[in-house]
Design a protein around this motif. Structure first.
Motif, PDB file in Angstrom:
ATOM      1  N   LEU C 268       0.785 -18.818   7.750  1.00 31.49           N
ATOM      2  CA  LEU C 268      -0.312 -19.462   8.458  1.00 31.49           C
ATOM      3  C   LEU C 268      -1.511 -18.531   8.615  1.00 31.49           C
ATOM      4  O   LEU C 268      -2.659 -18.988   8.603  1.00 31.49           O
ATOM      5  CB  LEU C 268       0.159 -19.958   9.828  1.00 31.49           C
ATOM      6  N   SER C 269      -1.270 -17.232   8.732  1.00 28.60           N
ATOM      7  CA  SER C 269      -2.436 -16.360   8.885  1.00 28.60           C
ATOM      8  C   SER C 269      -3.274 -16.359   7.620  1.00 28.60           C
ATOM      9  O   SER C 269      -4.502 -16.260   7.690  1.00 28.60           O
ATOM     10  CB  SER C 269      -2.032 -14.943   9.291  1.00 28.60           C
ATOM     11  N   PHE C 270      -2.613 -16.498   6.456  1.00 25.55           N
ATOM     12  CA  PHE C 270      -3.416 -16.606   5.242  1.00 25.55           C
ATOM     13  C   PHE C 270      -4.192 -17.911   5.209  1.00 25.55           C
ATOM     14  O   PHE C 270      -5.324 -17.966   4.728  1.00 25.55           O
ATOM     15  CB  PHE C 270      -2.526 -16.461   4.001  1.00 25.55           C
ATOM     16  N   ASN C 271      -3.566 -18.986   5.687  1.00 23.98           N
ATOM     17  CA  ASN C 271      -4.294 -20.257   5.748  1.00 23.98           C
ATOM     18  C   ASN C 271      -5.510 -20.146   6.652  1.00 23.98           C
ATOM     19  O   ASN C 271      -6.602 -20.640   6.336  1.00 23.98           O
ATOM     20  CB  ASN C 271      -3.368 -21.366   6.269  1.00 23.98           C
ATOM     21  N   VAL C 272      -5.307 -19.494   7.806  1.00 22.19           N
ATOM     22  CA  VAL C 272      -6.420 -19.324   8.740  1.00 22.19           C
ATOM     23  C   VAL C 272      -7.522 -18.501   8.089  1.00 22.19           C
ATOM     24  O   VAL C 272      -8.715 -18.810   8.195  1.00 22.19           O
ATOM     25  CB  VAL C 272      -5.923 -18.646  10.036  1.00 22.19           C
ATOM     26  N   LEU C 273      -7.107 -17.441   7.373  1.00 17.03           N
ATOM     27  CA  LEU C 273      -8.087 -16.598   6.682  1.00 17.03           C
ATOM     28  C   LEU C 273      -8.915 -17.429   5.710  1.00 17.03           C
ATOM     29  O   LEU C 273     -10.140 -17.301   5.646  1.00 17.03           O
ATOM     30  CB  LEU C 273      -7.331 -15.485   5.937  1.00 17.03           C
ATOM     31  N   ALA C 274      -8.222 -18.289   4.957  1.00 19.99           N
ATOM     32  CA  ALA C 274      -8.930 -19.126   3.985  1.00 19.99           C
ATOM     33  C   ALA C 274      -9.943 -20.013   4.685  1.00 19.99           C
ATOM     34  O   ALA C 274     -11.078 -20.185   4.219  1.00 19.99           O
ATOM     35  CB  ALA C 274      -7.937 -19.980   3.200  1.00 19.99           C
ATOM     36  N   THR C 275      -9.543 -20.565   5.824  1.00 17.85           N
ATOM     37  CA  THR C 275     -10.467 -21.437   6.554  1.00 17.85           C
ATOM     38  C   THR C 275     -11.672 -20.664   7.049  1.00 17.85           C
ATOM     39  O   THR C 275     -12.812 -21.135   6.960  1.00 17.85           O
ATOM     40  CB  THR C 275      -9.748 -22.075   7.759  1.00 17.85           C
TER      41      THR C 275
END
Lengths: 279, 310, 288
Positions: C268-275
């Motif tokens: 999820l932290s990578f997803n947040v980073l992408a956002t």
């Protein structure tokens, strides 16, 4: 660009120091990992890697040369020995421990013993209700491991097909309603939470949440509960060898490691992990 | 920005330009190779599946393979029939689709047409989180939390069944269904809505009779993509669908979909052996099915785009 | 129009909207329930020891550091291969390809690759990288397999990011005498980079969570140390979760939840980073 990268990596690859690659059965994995950990404490220059996921992959890896030791919970098949010979590999078998396959049910299940014949009938789907074996009037939920597991094969040959008994029948197969689960842990937790389930985990997986059954060879034998003792003295009927296979007789570091596993120190670890030592 | 050096004489300028062009040609050929890479990989997958899987059909006739119900890979002699796996895939996909399509489209309609901006901004990240949860975690949750619930709710022998797997699969298909449907609804031009309001329709009537029909091809594509996702999912069904070999007759039966069948056997299969080939053959069939579903979805989406292109 | 008739339609609108809201709640609630359950059940297992030590006693004690490191190596390996290739393919499709059958075939291939089940990618990786190329059950085989899976995503996001750069920018550049490649390198790519990077980060997040391919290609259960070269075997978080939930006698339940929690946080932290990258893209682009 990528080609340059890959070539560079290949050039740099290949570490030093001695290493042992153990690949194969997930049943033996917990045991091998503990042995590896202890061995590496006294031999810091050796690195040992342990992998699953099944006896079949271990044997194939031995044949391919990617494994130094194949850990197996079933014996190597003739077809595999043939294939090994084609590749110039000579499988050398060493028994390192024994496993007693415990048949477990939920603690509330009134049934406490079964014969091999009854077990076979349950797992082929011939017996479907607990009241046929002296229990309550409920449907049996028979749980097994899937074909990745050497245990699946062992149980099939020795219990379902009743190997060694006069009633041996090589044509019998697991019934269509038997649940084939990908893991032993899952099977045990199913039994712990389902009053009608039955499963056959290795001795090391038995917890207080499940009840092991006493197994009777024949209808008139005495039922024997699985334990380190009964597996050692041979009175428990469903015991199987846990094996290491190497290419030819082991030597150097591999021999040192296997010697450790077979030593009294190593065999003490076997009991710790929950399996049965060799004597 | 356009050049690192400037030529001091006419000749060195010419040489410089020639070097640029050579270097550029080299880079452009790399780019071309990268461009065809996707085709190479796809062909590679097809080639491998055929090479390792087709031989399975020399041992078992295609008819028996596809319609046989006995799967005994470790017996002597082994038999390979995949009807139970195929039907199991159908069941879990059916359950997943039946749950995720109505809920997903309704949710998409809400987000695209009705929801106030604040609600949208809260809900969309939640859906993105759902999309990001790895399948092994979903399988783990299904095992720990959902299957005991299903077992007691439906009074079953065991909670490891197609229904439990289907429910978790529906959760995994929802994000794609919602996102593609939402895009499809947004693509319906506002003029259509204005015209509907001008005729006196309420918002709901507009959604129901104008927006959704207008977005229908996009929504269909969304459903197909969700179906494709459900068919191809492995870890979740491996852990919670039950793994029984009998042909499942109801969604509450324990069952083994095709993806789980491959994962359950690949550990034991001796490379090149009969079981190995049979597993690759299942992979081949799976590949063909998901290919067909995704191709149809893509076609439908293209049609939707062309419909409203300006 | 009679007042009664209007209110009936209003009523049906209100009930329809309630149904839509219920649907949305049905989507949102399980997500929150799942995340909360993982956090609550897994928090007990999390400690500095858990995160920084190797597993011992077959995973029942010690920590999960090799699995965490293995997962990061996998993400790195995947993106090192999939990103450059994806970007170059995206450039080809937007800047160089003509609209002919060949290009349509490429686009078709991309759509197909995106839909291939992960277990089939696993079989592909096994047959090609592990066996045919003799890379064995290594980080290299697994990364290449995951990279094939990520390729469809990186190509698509790169293509879309590059397409979004306005034509006028390119024309202006060509008008002052730049070559096509110079335009791409110094103008188009930087402008498209937020979109490209977002796609890369999402691909890494996906690679972190995949289990089926590495199950087939062969992640290890226990490794003595961290992988030193791409040819070494590796551990990975998703496979570790599957293993501890599955194959070890007497595994404490909190450990399982702990592994799930760590995996979830990483993904999820990578997803947040992408956002975040996607949202900050505008400021980024103007600063170039």
């Amino acid at each position: 660009m990528v080609v340059v990268l890959v070539v560079t990596i290949i050039a740099l690859g290949g570490g030093g120091g001695s290493s042992i690659n153990i690949i194969g059965s997930n049943t033996v994995t917990p045991l091998s990992s503990v042995w590896a950990e202890e061995f590496m404490k006294t031999h810091p220059d050796v690195s040992i890697a342990v992998s699953g996921p099944g006896s079949g992959v271990g044997i194939a890896a031995l044949i391919n040369g990617t494994a130094d030791i194949c850990q197996a919970s079933r014996k190597i098949k003739q077809s595999e020995i043939d294939q090994a010979e084609v590749n110039g590999v000579e499988p050398y078998e060493i028994q390192v421990a024994t496993d007693a396959l415990s048949v477990v049910v939920h603690p509330s299940n009134p049934v406490s013993e079964l014969t091999i014949a009854q077990l076979s009938a349950i797992y082929t789907g011939q017996i479907t209700n607990w009241n046929e074996v002296g229990g309550n009037d409920v449907e049996i939920v028979a749980i097994a491991r899937d074909t990745n597991s050497g245990t699946h094969v062992f149980f099939k040959e020795h219990v379902v097909q009743m190997k060694g008994l006069t009633t041996e029948d090589k044509s019998l197969e697991y019934g269509g309603d038997v649940l084939m689960l990908p893991s032993t842990e899952e099977g045990v937790s199913q039994v712990a939470s389902n009053p009608n389930a039955i499963f056959y985990p290795g001795l090391g997986y038995v917890t207080e949440e499940v009840k092991p059954l006493a197994i009777k060879q024949m209808a008139d034998s005495t039922g024997v509960l699985p334990s380190v003792q009964t597996a050692l003295d041979g009175t428990y009927p469903i015991a199987r060898p846990l094996l290491f296979y190497t290419d030819g007789e082991p030597s150097d570091v591999i021999k040192d490691f296997i010697d450790y596993c077979l030593s009294s120190e190593g065999q003490d670890k076997v009991i710790e992990v929950g399996y049965v030592p060799l004597e | 920005m356009l050049g690192k050096t400037s030529p001091t004489t006419a000749e060195s300028g010419e040489a410089l330009r020639r070097r640029w062009r050579l270097g550029e040609k080299l880079i452009e050929s790399w780019i071309f190779l990268a461009g065809i890479l996707t085709i190479v990989v796809l062909l590679g997958i097809i080639a491998l599946l055929l090479k390792e899987g087709l031989p399975a059909f020399w041992y078992t006739s295609p008819w028996e393979f596809l319609f046989g119900t006995k799967w005994y890979p470790v017996s002597e002699p082994p038999t390979f029939g995949i009807t139970s796996f195929f039907v199991a895939t159908l069941w879990v996909t059916l359950v997943a689709t039946a749950i995720s399509v109505p809920i997903g489209v309704a949710c998409a309609a809400y987000l695209a047409e009705v929801a106030p901006a604040k609600v949208r901004e809260t809900v969309k990240p939640i859906i993105e989180i759902l999309a990001g949860i790895p399948s092994v975690v979903m399988g783990f949750i299904g095992l720990m939390l959902l299957s005991p619930l299903v077992q007691s709710a439906f009074n079953l022998n065991t909670g490891l069944c197609g229904l439990t797997a289907g429910i978790m699969l529906s959760l995994m298909s929802l994000p794609i269904i919602i996102s593609v449907s939402e895009d499809a609804l947004r693509a319906v031009p506002d003029d259509f809505r204005e015209a509907s309001y001008a005729l006196g329709a309420t918002k709901w009537e507009t959604i129901r009779h104008v927006c959704i029909p207008g977005a229908l091809s996009g929504i269909t594509a969304a459903v197909m993509l969700g179906v494709g996702r459900a068919i191809g999912e492995t870890m979740t069904v491996l852990m919670i669908a039950g793994g029984a070999l009998a042909v499942p007759v109801s969604p509450t039966d324990p069952m083994m979909p095709m993806t789980a069948a491959i994962a359950s056997g690949i550990g034991n299969a001796v490379r090149g052996g009969l079981q190995y080939q049979a597993l690759f053959a299942i992979g081949l069939i799976l590949f063909v099915i998901t290919l067909a579903v995704n191709l149809i979805a893509d076609r439908v989406l293209e049609r939707q785009k062309r419909k409203f292109a300006r | 129009m009679r007042a009664g008739a209007v209110s009936k339609r209003q009523l049906s609108q209100r009930s329809a909207f309630s149904l839509l809201i219920v649907a949305t709640i049905i989507v949102a609630l399980p997500v929150l329930a799942i995340v909360i359950q993982i956090i609550v059940n897994g928090a007990d297992a999390i400690s500095l020891e858990f995160l920084t030590e190797s597993p011992s006693q077959a995973g029942k004690a010690g920590g999960i550091l090799p699995a965490i490191v293995g997962t990061f190596y996998l993400m790195l390996g995947t993106i090192l291969v999939a990103l450059p290739l994806g970007v170059m393919a995206g450039i080809y499709l937007t800047e160089y390809a003509r609209d002919n059958r060949f290009t349509r075939a490429i686009n078709l291939a991309i759509v197909n690759l995106a839909g291939v089940p992960s277990i089939v990618y696993g079989l592909f990786g096994l047959g090609v990288f592990v066996l045919l190329f003799h890379f064995g059950m290594s980080l290299l085989s697994a990364s290449l397999t995951l990279a094939c899976q990520a390729l469809a995503m990186t190509v698509t996001t790169s293509r879309e990011a590059i397409l979004a750069v306005p034509r006028e920018y390119r024309e202006g550049s060509l008008a002052v005498g730049a070559t096509r490649w110079q335009t791409i390198r110094h103008l188009v790519l930087p402008q498209a980079s937020p979109g490209i990077i977002t796609g890369a980060v999402l691909a890494m997040s996906r690679a972190a969570g995949e289990t089926a391919p590495i199950l087939v290609v062969g992640a290890a259960f226990l490794l003595p140390g961290l992988p030193q070269s791409p040819f070494d075997q590796f551990m990975a978080l998703p496979y570790h979760l599957y293993t501890v939930a599955a194959h070890v006698p007497g595994m404490p339940k909190s450990t399982m939840w702990g592994v799930a929690l760590v995996l979830l946080v990483v993904v999820l932290s990578f997803n947040v980073l992408a956002t975040i990258i996607r949202l900050r893209a505008r400021q980024w682009r103007y600063s170039l």
